[in-house]
Scaffold this active site. Structure first.
Site, PDB file in Angstrom:
ATOM      1  N   ARG A   1      33.338  -3.473  76.391  1.00 52.15           N
ATOM      2  CA  ARG A   1      31.979  -3.865  76.758  1.00 52.15           C
ATOM      3  C   ARG A   1      31.938  -5.296  77.297  1.00 52.15           C
ATOM      4  O   ARG A   1      31.270  -5.577  78.309  1.00 52.15           O
ATOM      5  CB  ARG A   1      31.068  -3.737  75.538  1.00 52.15           C
ATOM      6  CG  ARG A   1      29.639  -4.220  75.745  1.00 52.15           C
ATOM      7  CD  ARG A   1      28.921  -3.435  76.811  1.00 52.15           C
ATOM      8  NE  ARG A   1      27.486  -3.745  76.807  1.00 52.15           N
ATOM      9  CZ  ARG A   1      26.648  -3.371  77.761  1.00 52.15           C
ATOM     10  NH1 ARG A   1      27.082  -2.689  78.798  1.00 52.15           N
ATOM     11  NH2 ARG A   1      25.358  -3.672  77.671  1.00 52.15           N
TER      12      ARG A   1
ATOM     13  N   ASP B   1      16.526  -1.564  79.538  1.00 56.08           N
ATOM     14  CA  ASP B   1      17.940  -1.560  79.884  1.00 56.08           C
ATOM     15  C   ASP B   1      18.535  -0.269  79.323  1.00 56.08           C
ATOM     16  O   ASP B   1      18.009   0.303  78.359  1.00 56.08           O
ATOM     17  CB  ASP B   1      18.618  -2.788  79.274  1.00 56.08           C
ATOM     18  CG  ASP B   1      20.123  -2.737  79.403  1.00 56.08           C
ATOM     19  OD1 ASP B   1      20.612  -2.699  80.537  1.00 56.08           O
ATOM     20  OD2 ASP B   1      20.793  -2.710  78.355  1.00 56.08           O
ATOM     21  N   ALA B   2      19.646   0.181  79.891  1.00 56.03           N
ATOM     22  CA  ALA B   2      20.222   1.463  79.459  1.00 56.03           C
ATOM     23  C   ALA B   2      21.366   1.290  78.459  1.00 56.03           C
ATOM     24  O   ALA B   2      21.246   1.664  77.283  1.00 56.03           O
ATOM     25  CB  ALA B   2      20.706   2.249  80.681  1.00 56.03           C
ATOM     26  N   TYR B   3      22.463   0.694  78.905  1.00 53.86           N
ATOM     27  CA  TYR B   3      23.689   0.672  78.102  1.00 53.86           C
ATOM     28  C   TYR B   3      23.614  -0.395  77.019  1.00 53.86           C
ATOM     29  O   TYR B   3      23.453  -1.574  77.295  1.00 53.86           O
ATOM     30  CB  TYR B   3      24.902   0.467  79.014  1.00 53.86           C
ATOM     31  CG  TYR B   3      25.074   1.632  79.953  1.00 53.86           C
ATOM     32  CD1 TYR B   3      25.592   2.834  79.494  1.00 53.86           C
ATOM     33  CD2 TYR B   3      24.651   1.559  81.280  1.00 53.86           C
ATOM     34  CE1 TYR B   3      25.721   3.929  80.335  1.00 53.86           C
ATOM     35  CE2 TYR B   3      24.773   2.646  82.126  1.00 53.86           C
ATOM     36  CZ  TYR B   3      25.305   3.824  81.643  1.00 53.86           C
ATOM     37  OH  TYR B   3      25.409   4.913  82.480  1.00 53.86           O
TER      38      TYR B   3
ATOM     39  N   SER C   1      18.744  -0.461  85.248  1.00 54.17           N
ATOM     40  CA  SER C   1      20.113  -0.579  84.755  1.00 54.17           C
ATOM     41  C   SER C   1      21.098  -0.977  85.851  1.00 54.17           C
ATOM     42  O   SER C   1      20.929  -0.622  87.023  1.00 54.17           O
ATOM     43  CB  SER C   1      20.556   0.764  84.153  1.00 54.17           C
ATOM     44  OG  SER C   1      21.917   0.742  83.783  1.00 54.17           O
TER      45      SER C   1
END
Length: 223
Positions: A43, A9-11, A119
């Protein structure tokens, strides 16, 4: 069966999503006291909107969700300043990677393991983040859900890995800092490492991670 691929996953996993608010607070007095709450609300709403739009069938790209989440978070703090929002969004486009990311990705390469991102991020967002963090040369592929038009944890999202990388789920390790994403990936058949930076409880969902890490440094040793 040996592990051939590690998907991230990225964020929140590779990229520090709190950095935009934290860094701007250094020079913006209005954020000095409130940036942790602003970052957390931003977020939370970004993710909530992805789930709600997935359920409603009302897809917009992740950049729009990010702005929508920020607008909500700023209003919750009594901030009505489009210029401030634009500055925060510009910083979000260039989030830093967590400090251990380059060394960890390099270690995977030396073990002969492929490295990819899967992502929710829109392609231009991901390209900007990867470039800003200086990790493009350490990745074999960056996969966005954008063309699919569905958000995690929809099963079709995780199926993109095998479709684009040609590696079966049982030969893939999936790494995420999000407990709900870890559950979705486990359901899809991946071996899952949950990066639990906050020390949160395990999600009460049917599918569990194979291992829980405090950061990314131990990923190569958990394959």
């Amino acid at each position: 069966m040996s592990i051939q691929l590690c998907v991230f996953d990225a964020y929140g996993t590779l990229f520090d999503v709190d950095a935009a608010a934290r860094d701007l607070a250094i020079e913006e007095p209005r954020l000095h006291a409130i940036w942790p709450r602003l970052a957390a609300d931003w977020r939370r709403k970004q993710l909530e909107y992805s789930w709600l739009r997935e359920i409603m069938g009302e897809y917009v790209d992740f950049w729009q969700l990010t702005r929508d989440g920020l607008d909500w978070a700023m209003e919750a703090q009594g901030l009505n300043d489009p210029d401030l929002a634009d500055r925060l969004m510009a910083l979000y486009r260039a989030l830093p990677a967590f400090p251990e990311v380059p060394e960890m990705l390099d270690a995977l390469h030396h073990r002969g393991v492929g490295r990819a991102i899967l992502s929710n991020g829109a392609p231009d967002m991901l390209e900007s983040a990867v470039q800003a963090a200086g990790i493009g040369h350490l990745l074999d592929e960056v996969i966005s859900i954008h063309d699919l038009g569905q958000y995690k944890p929809a099963g079709a999202v995780y199926a993109l890995v095998a479709k684009q990388m040609g590696v079966a789920p049982e030969q893939t390790v999936f790494v995420s800092s999000n407990g709900w994403d870890a559950a979705g990936a486990a359901k899809a058949g991946f071996r899952v490492l949950w990066v639990n930076r906050a020390g949160a409880p395990v999600e009460r969902l049917p599918y569990k991670p194979a291992a829980i890490l405090s950061d990314l440094r131990a990923v190569p040793d958990k394959l």
